[in-house]
Write a protein that holds these residues in place. Structure first.
Motif, short mmCIF file in Angstrom:
data_model
loop_
_atom_site.label_atom_id
_atom_site.label_comp_id
_atom_site.label_asym_id
_atom_site.label_seq_id
_atom_site.Cartn_x
_atom_site.Cartn_y
_atom_site.Cartn_z
N ALA A 32 0.76 -1.33 0.54
CA ALA A 32 -0.13 -0.37 -0.21
C ALA A 32 0.94 1.64 -0.19
O ALA A 32 0.08 1.96 -0.35
N GLU A 33 1.84 0.99 0.68
CA GLU A 33 2.89 2.12 1.00
C GLU A 33 4.18 2.74 -0.26
O GLU A 33 4.51 3.74 -0.72
N ALA A 34 3.71 1.11 -1.23
CA ALA A 34 5.09 1.36 -2.30
C ALA A 34 6.33 2.45 -1.63
O ALA A 34 6.38 3.56 -2.30
N LEU A 35 7.02 2.53 -0.97
CA LEU A 35 8.26 2.99 -0.34
C LEU A 35 9.04 3.12 -1.94
O LEU A 35 9.67 2.51 -2.61
N PRO A 36 9.00 4.02 -2.11
CA PRO A 36 9.62 4.61 -3.49
C PRO A 36 11.41 4.30 -3.34
O PRO A 36 11.67 4.65 -4.28
N ASP A 37 11.93 4.24 -2.31
CA ASP A 37 12.66 4.61 -2.20
C ASP A 37 13.19 2.80 -2.24
O ASP A 37 15.23 2.63 -1.81
N THR A 38 12.59 1.70 -2.96
CA THR A 38 12.85 0.21 -1.91
C THR A 38 12.98 -0.45 -3.09
O THR A 38 11.51 -0.16 -3.98
N THR A 39 13.30 -1.54 -3.70
CA THR A 39 12.71 -2.68 -4.73
C THR A 39 13.10 -3.67 -4.12
O THR A 39 13.77 -4.53 -3.63
N PHE A 40 11.47 -3.71 -3.81
CA PHE A 40 11.41 -5.21 -3.63
C PHE A 40 10.28 -6.31 -4.42
O PHE A 40 9.02 -4.99 -4.50
N GLU A 41 9.80 -7.03 -4.05
CA GLU A 41 8.84 -7.64 -4.47
C GLU A 41 7.74 -8.85 -2.94
O GLU A 41 8.59 -9.13 -2.37
N CYS A 42 7.07 -8.45 -3.53
CA CYS A 42 5.70 -9.42 -2.40
C CYS A 42 5.50 -10.66 -2.37
O CYS A 42 5.15 -11.24 -3.12
N LEU A 43 5.51 -11.95 -1.91
CA LEU A 43 5.04 -12.81 -2.33
C LEU A 43 3.92 -13.48 -0.75
O LEU A 43 4.71 -14.00 0.46
N PRO A 44 3.21 -13.65 -1.06
CA PRO A 44 2.20 -14.25 -0.05
C PRO A 44 1.71 -15.63 -0.81
O PRO A 44 2.05 -16.16 -0.87
N VAL A 45 1.93 -16.69 0.72
CA VAL A 45 1.99 -18.06 0.74
C VAL A 45 1.65 -18.32 1.68
O VAL A 45 1.28 -17.59 2.81
N PHE A 46 0.54 -20.27 2.27
CA PHE A 46 0.26 -20.13 2.98
C PHE A 46 1.27 -20.54 3.73
O PHE A 46 1.21 -21.08 5.30
N GLN A 47 2.14 -21.69 3.39
CA GLN A 47 3.32 -22.15 3.75
C GLN A 47 4.59 -22.23 3.71
O GLN A 47 4.38 -22.22 2.20
N LEU A 48 5.19 -22.52 3.76
CA LEU A 48 6.55 -22.22 2.88
C LEU A 48 6.64 -24.01 2.53
O LEU A 48 6.61 -24.70 3.16
N GLN A 49 6.57 -24.08 1.01
CA GLN A 49 7.20 -25.24 0.34
C GLN A 49 8.47 -25.54 -0.25
O GLN A 49 9.24 -24.21 -0.61
N PRO A 50 9.22 -26.84 -0.62
CA PRO A 50 10.44 -26.67 -0.96
C PRO A 50 10.53 -26.14 -2.73
O PRO A 50 11.41 -25.33 -3.18
N GLU A 51 9.49 -25.81 -3.66
CA GLU A 51 9.55 -24.66 -4.77
C GLU A 51 9.84 -23.53 -4.28
O GLU A 51 10.55 -22.47 -5.33
N HIS A 52 9.57 -23.52 -2.93
CA HIS A 52 10.08 -21.76 -2.55
C HIS A 52 11.54 -21.67 -2.44
O HIS A 52 12.05 -20.03 -3.30
N ALA A 53 12.23 -22.23 -2.54
CA ALA A 53 13.83 -22.44 -2.72
C ALA A 53 14.35 -21.44 -3.43
O ALA A 53 15.23 -20.90 -3.79
#
Length: 162
Positions: A32-53
Motif C-alpha cells: 500500500a505504501e509502495a516505498l519509493p526508495d525500495t525495490t522489493f517484491e512481495c510474495l504471500p503464501v500459506f506455508q513455505l514449500q520446497p519450490e519456494h527455495a
C-alpha cells in the motif's frame, strides 16, 4: 553492481485464521505504501514449500514474515536466519531455516546464489478459523510493519551502494 531481481518479502499465513494473517498484513502495508526508495517484491503464501527455495535464488536479500505463538516468540523479533534441517525437512511445509538449507543444498556450487535471509516473527494470540486479528496482534503489527520498512530501506541502500 547490477541486480536483476528485487529483494523478496515473503508473508506466511492464513488470512482466515486470526493472528496467522500477520505475515500477509505486513505485506499489504508494504504494498500500500509502495516505498519509493525500495525495490522489493512481495510474495504471500500459506506455508513455505520446497519450490519456494527457487524464489530465493539471486535476490539481494529475503525477508520472511510469519506469526508465531506468543509463548515461542514474544513481541516482534527480526533475526538473521541460518540454514538448518529440522523436523519440517521431510515435509511439504518447511520452516524458514529448512527452506534456506534447501536453497543452499541446491546451489552448493554457487553459494553467491543464496541470499542473506531474515525472519520477522510477530507474536500472535489467536489462530482459530474465522477469527479476526486479536488486539495484541494489531498492536504488534504496527511495530512489525516499521521493522519491515526498515529492512526494505536497508536492503535498498545496500543495493545502491553495490
Amino acid at each position: 553492481m547490477t541486480v536483476s531481481l528485487p529483494a523478496l518479502v515473503i508473508g506466511i499465513g492464513n488470512p482466515s485464521r486470526g493472528d496467522d494473517a500477520l505475515g500477509h498484513c505486513v505485506l499489504d502495508a508494504l504494498e500500500a505504501e509502495a516505498l519509493p526508495d525500495t525495490t522489493f517484491e512481495c510474495l504471500p503464501v500459506f506455508q513455505l514449500q520446497p519450490e519456494h527455495a527457487l524464489d530465493l535464488v539471486g535476490r539481494p536479500g529475503v525477508l520472511i514474515v510469519d506469526a508465531a505463538r506468543a509463548d515461542h516468540a514474544p513481541g516482534v523479533q527480526l533475526t538473521r536466519l541460518q540454514p538448518g534441517r529440522d523436523a519440517s525437512w521431510t515435509s511439504h511445509a518447511l520452516s524458514p531455516a529448512a527452506l534456506l538449507q534447501l536453497c543452499l543444498d541446491l546451489h552448493a556450487g554457487t553459494p553467491q546464489a543464496v541470499p542473506p535471509v531474515w525472519l520477522l516473527s510477530v507474536a500472535g494470540d489467536r489462530f482459530e478459523l474465522g477469527e479476526a486479528l486479536s488486539a495484541g496482534a494489531e498492536a504488534r503489527l504496527v511495530e512489525a510493519v516499521e521493522r519491515a520498512r526498515w529492512w526494505c530501506r536497508d536492503v535498498s541502500a545496500s543495493i545502491l551502494a553495490g
